[in-house]
Design an enzyme around this catalytic site. Structure first.
Site, PDB file in Angstrom:
ATOM      1  N   HIS A   1       0.904  -1.084  -0.084  1.00  0.00           N
ATOM      2  CA  HIS A   1      -0.133   0.072  -0.079  1.00  0.00           C
ATOM      3  C   HIS A   1       0.735   1.108  -0.039  1.00  0.00           C
ATOM      4  CE1 HIS A   1       0.269  -1.626   4.054  1.00  0.00           C
ATOM      5  NE2 HIS A   1       0.866  -0.831   4.216  1.00  0.00           N
TER       6      HIS A   1
ATOM      7  N   TYR B   1      17.360   2.141   2.665  1.00  0.00           N
ATOM      8  CA  TYR B   1      17.687   1.421   1.455  1.00  0.00           C
ATOM      9  C   TYR B   1      18.617   2.075   0.754  1.00  0.00           C
ATOM     10  CZ  TYR B   1      12.821  -0.192   2.251  1.00  0.00           C
ATOM     11  OH  TYR B   1      11.699  -0.542   3.043  1.00  0.00           O
TER      12      TYR B   1
END
Length: 488
Positions: free
Chosen positions: A171, A258
């Site tokens: 989502h 990340y």
């Protein structure tokens, strides 16, 4: 219509309830069967009682069954939804705790980085067990909808090695669109038309239009910097927007782990995160949140059960993809969403074997991706770093190859920015030993890892992280909710 949906990991009570009520917002789906399965009989009992209460309160013919026998739950299922967390919070705590000893500070640790890679090692053997059962006992042509992280690794394994029709669902894109709509002054995200593409948790709004009007980089930067909340909570995301020229779907805290640039030094972490909520960069934030949520649910369960007596309101149907995909496949009402699938030409400048997240349309013919998308070069380069780690991680998990696992962790962007090769080798040994109960493919590697650890001279530190908070008690949570209610 009458068909069967199996939910694996149904003991994720809140999420299972959301999926259940979303699906029952489709008028044609009232007469279907939900088969719940989980390794926790306790959690399974709680969620079944809640769903039974919803069925009773809404006078529905829907059938709900629950069993710890996964194959029984999967028998004849047309759709299988997975929301498992292999190893639970116990293993997850090690995903955060052990890397901290080597200076690696994660906010979430469930996608890549040291924690996400080990999470994938635990999940992939189980995912392959699911796929075997789906092939053997589910409905012919059954579709596997994976919600479990690490999304790309799980989906990669299910498609490449499990040989099951699989789509990964998240989502993050919807939440990013809601933010953009708010900063631009739109009434809702429905006013936005966008192309958002990349890999899971690193998707990029590469084309953005508000009521048909293109939105450029400068306008978007100005809108975020002027927002009284997001300008403080999303400092890192805004910085990436300025440098890359496009906005990332992922939260400030998630995105920070990340990349190799923002979490590699404690003083830098403090510059870029916001402590108003866990998702903005707190050390081990999601672990704390998950622990508090579990404790809260266990204590306040009677209230959750009482709330299940309310009528289902289709107007409150969530934007989770699952119910909309099922509706499109079964009724031919077309749905546009963002799906995790094997690339195969969808994104021109990412590898063909990678699991990408990109726009697609669903109807009775299946999920049809919009092909030929080219990412901005910086976005593609960032995605490539993660894809290479994901590929090695999947192959390591399949083969039980601890040397390849160490190489995967070594090539992780944040790990590589913080730790030396010697530290990475020892950290992986320590994580594999600590999580051996959930890593059957590494059973033969554990004795040698223990031996190496007993002789190691590499120093570690007892570090809680740059921005750690303690798990709050039920009393503290109640007090906070009471305060928020008064303010509201």
């Amino acid at each position: 219509m009458s068909f069967k949906i199996a939910i694996i990991g149904a003991g994720s009570v809140g999420f299972t309830k959301k999926l259940f009520t979303d699906i029952l917002c489709v008028p044609e789906f009232k007469d279907i069967e939900f088969a719940l399965t989980d390794v926790s009989e306790h959690n399974l009992g709680m969620i079944k009682a809640i769903l039974d209460r919803i069925v009773e309160a809404n006078n529905l013919p829907t059938r709900v069954t629950a069993t710890t026998d996964r194959r029984k739950a999967l028998e004849g299922a047309r759709y299988i939804i997975s929301c498992v967390r292999v190893g639970g919070l116990e293993a997850y705590a090690d995903d955060i705790r052990i890397p901290l000893k080597y200076g690696i500070d994660q906010c979430v640790g469930d996608t890549i980085c040291a924690g996400g890679i080990l999470y994938g090692q635990r999940n992939i053997p189980v995912i392959l067990d699911f796929c075997r059962d789906i092939r053997e006992v589910a409905d012919a042509g059954a579709k596997f909808l994976n919600y479990a992280n690490p999304m790309a690794m799980n989906t990669w394994a299910a498609i490449e090695y499990g040989k099951v029709d699989t789509v990964g669902l998240c989502h993050g894109v919807q939440h990013g669109a809601e933010q953009i709509a708010e900063v631009l002054g739109a009434k809702s995200a429905k006013e936005l038309d966008y192309v958002c593409s990349g890999i899971n948790h690193q998707t990029w709004f590469i084309d953005l239009r508000l009521n048909g009007r293109p939105i450029g980089k400068d306008e978007l930067i100005a809108a975020f910097e002027a927002h009284p909340v997001f300008s403080k909570q999303e400092k890192l995301r805004i910085d990436v927007l300025k440098r890359f020229g496009v906005y990332s779907t992922e939260s400030n805290g998630h995105l920070s782990e990340y990349l190799p640039w923002y979490r590699k030094r404690p003083d830098e972490i403090a510059r870029w995160i916001d402590m108003s909520d866990w998702i903005h960069g707190e050390t081990g934030g999601y672990l704390r949140y998950s622990t508090e949520t579990r404790n809260w649910f266990e204590t306040e369960y009677p209230q959750f059960l009482e709330a299940a007596s309310k009528p289902i309101d289709p107007a409150r149907r969530s934007n989770e993809h699952a119910s909309h995909i099922l509706e499109a496949l079964e009724t031919n009402r077309v749905y546009r969403g963002h799906f995790n699938v094997k690339n195969e030409g969808v994104i021109t400048n990412l590898p063909q074997d990678a699991i990408i997240e990109s726009p697609g349309f669903v109807d009775r013919f299946g999920i049809n991706m919009a092909a030929g998308i080219t990412l901005p070069e910086a976005c593609a380069a960032t995605c490539m770093s993660s894809i290479n780690v994901q590929r090695m991680s999947v192959h390591a998990a399949i083969a039980g190859d601890i040397d390849l696992l160490k190489l995967a962790v070594l090539h992780d962007p944040l790990v590589g920015a913080v730790s030396t090769p010697e530290e990475v080798w020892q950290m992986v040994d320590e994580m594999v030993v600590a999580q051996a109960a959930w890593l059957p493919q590494y059973a033969q590697a554990v004795p040698a890892a223990k031996e190496r650890l007993s002789k190691s001279k590499i120093k570690t530190r007892d570090w809680a992280g740059a921005a750690r908070r303690s798990v709050r008690s039920i009393e503290e949570l109640r007090a906070e909710k009471a305060t928020l209610k008064q303010v509201g």
